[in-house]
Design an enzyme around this catalytic site. Structure first.
Site, PDB file in Angstrom:
ATOM      1  N   ALA A   3      -7.989  -5.187   8.151  1.00 58.99           N
ATOM      2  CA  ALA A   3      -8.819  -4.311   7.398  1.00 58.99           C
ATOM      3  C   ALA A   3      -9.415  -4.945   6.248  1.00 58.99           C
ATOM      4  O   ALA A   3     -10.661  -4.922   5.978  1.00 58.99           O
ATOM      5  CB  ALA A   3      -7.717  -3.200   6.700  1.00 58.99           C
ATOM      6  N   HIS A  27       0.821  -1.257  -0.049  1.00 57.31           N
ATOM      7  CA  HIS A  27       0.068   0.005  -0.051  1.00 57.31           C
ATOM      8  C   HIS A  27       0.622   1.199  -0.048  1.00 57.31           C
ATOM      9  O   HIS A  27       0.389   2.239  -0.381  1.00 57.31           O
ATOM     10  CB  HIS A  27      -1.011  -0.033   1.345  1.00 57.31           C
ATOM     11  CG  HIS A  27      -1.925  -0.920   0.983  1.00 57.31           C
ATOM     12  ND1 HIS A  27      -2.951  -0.796   0.000  1.00 57.31           N
ATOM     13  CD2 HIS A  27      -2.306  -2.259   1.794  1.00 57.31           C
ATOM     14  CE1 HIS A  27      -3.854  -1.983   0.194  1.00 57.31           C
ATOM     15  NE2 HIS A  27      -3.453  -2.786   1.219  1.00 57.31           N
ATOM     16  N   GLN A  83      -0.350 -13.862   4.207  1.00 57.36           N
ATOM     17  CA  GLN A  83      -1.646 -13.037   4.804  1.00 57.36           C
ATOM     18  C   GLN A  83      -2.782 -13.501   4.458  1.00 57.36           C
ATOM     19  O   GLN A  83      -3.419 -13.686   3.284  1.00 57.36           O
ATOM     20  CB  GLN A  83      -1.337 -11.581   4.358  1.00 57.36           C
ATOM     21  CG  GLN A  83      -2.087 -10.506   5.145  1.00 57.36           C
ATOM     22  CD  GLN A  83      -1.375  -9.147   4.930  1.00 57.36           C
ATOM     23  OE1 GLN A  83      -0.211  -9.018   4.577  1.00 57.36           O
ATOM     24  NE2 GLN A  83      -2.262  -8.006   5.241  1.00 57.36           N
TER      25      GLN A  83
END
Length: 267
Positions: free
Chosen positions: A178, A49, A151
């Protein structure tokens, strides 16, 4: 000839130590070095990100290298070519985002290992990781010291978690709060009771399978919860968020609060 340095982060996972980390999203070696002097066990350099190039990642690895904090790199995705580049610049621990299936996990394992264990391309003579060809038996040592974290952050990944945990070569599983909460129908609400229940259950399942469990919690109370549930590598903040919070807090001392953002932040 130089020996390949050990991977203290991986050793900590093997010993079941609790390791406290910090997310680095500022993309600069200067900020990375400041964080490295603070004493965190590990520092996640975010290439997913945050707008980091491979060269940015390289410079941050250099900045962290003299200190005890251990770098973890999260590339933008788990392609074989990108993994090869990130490992060649010296990363020993990777966090691969968006791993939804056991097959994806196996592909990532293969991309991180040299033959015959995998398909990592060979270029040690031009790689910082191999001290530009000066490390004896580098390929075998690299396979041994590599720490691979994946992840889990979607409903599909939750359904496949047990199969992912069975993949040999995965050292730990990181729960992405998130994206997971959004995938479950609770966007920007990782604190929802149902999301919390699922996170706790996942941590238990990961540890029961003999893997390390990781989490990012920008709320200290949530970080403490995850540690109590059994997570053993937990990031407790994001550098850019800590910076903006400090800036806003300082400004609020001198200007009316109406002119300063008071929105509750989440990652």
């Amino acid at each position: 000839m130089n020996a390949l340095l050990s991977n203290p982060f991986k050793e900590g996972l093997r010993k079941r130590d609790t390791q406290i980390g910090l997310w680095l999203s500022s993309t600069t070696s200067y900020m990375a070095e400041i964080a490295a002097t603070s004493g965190y066990d590990w520092l996640l350099i975010d290439g997913e990100h945050a707008p980091n190039t491979v060269q940015d990642l390289y410079h941050q690895l250099q900045a962290i290298a003299p200190y005890a904090s251990q770098p973890v790199i999260r590339p933008i995705e788990g392609s074989k070519a990108l993994i090869k580049q990130v490992l060649d610049i010296g990363a020993q621990t990777l966090l691969i985002p968006m791993v939804d299936t056991a097959e994806q996990a196996r592909q990532v394992v293969s991309a991180t290992r040299y033959p015959p264990l995998g398909q990592r391309g060979v270029g040690a003579s031009v790689a910082r990781a191999a001290r530009w060809g000066r490390i004896d038996n580098y390929m075998a040592q690299a396979n041994e010291s590599l720490c691979l974290l994946v992840q889990v952050e979607s409903k599909v990944a939750l359904e496949n978690l047990d199969a992912i945990l069975e993949v040999e070569g995965i050292d730990g599983v990181f729960i992405g709060p998130a994206d997971l909460s959004a995938s479950l129908g609770y966007p920007d609400n990782a604190g929802h009771p149902e999301v919390q229940r699922i996170i706790e259950s996942c941590i238990y399942r990961i540890r029961a399978a003999g893997k390390a469990a990781g989490f990012l919690a920008v709320d200290p109370a949530m970080a403490q919860k995850c540690l109590a549930w059994g997570a053993n590598f937990v990031a407790v903040g994001v550098d850019t968020m800590l910076y903006t919070e400090a800036l806003d807090s300082r400004l609020a001392m001198f200007k009316s609060v109406q002119s300063v953002s008071t929105a509750k932040r989440s990652y």
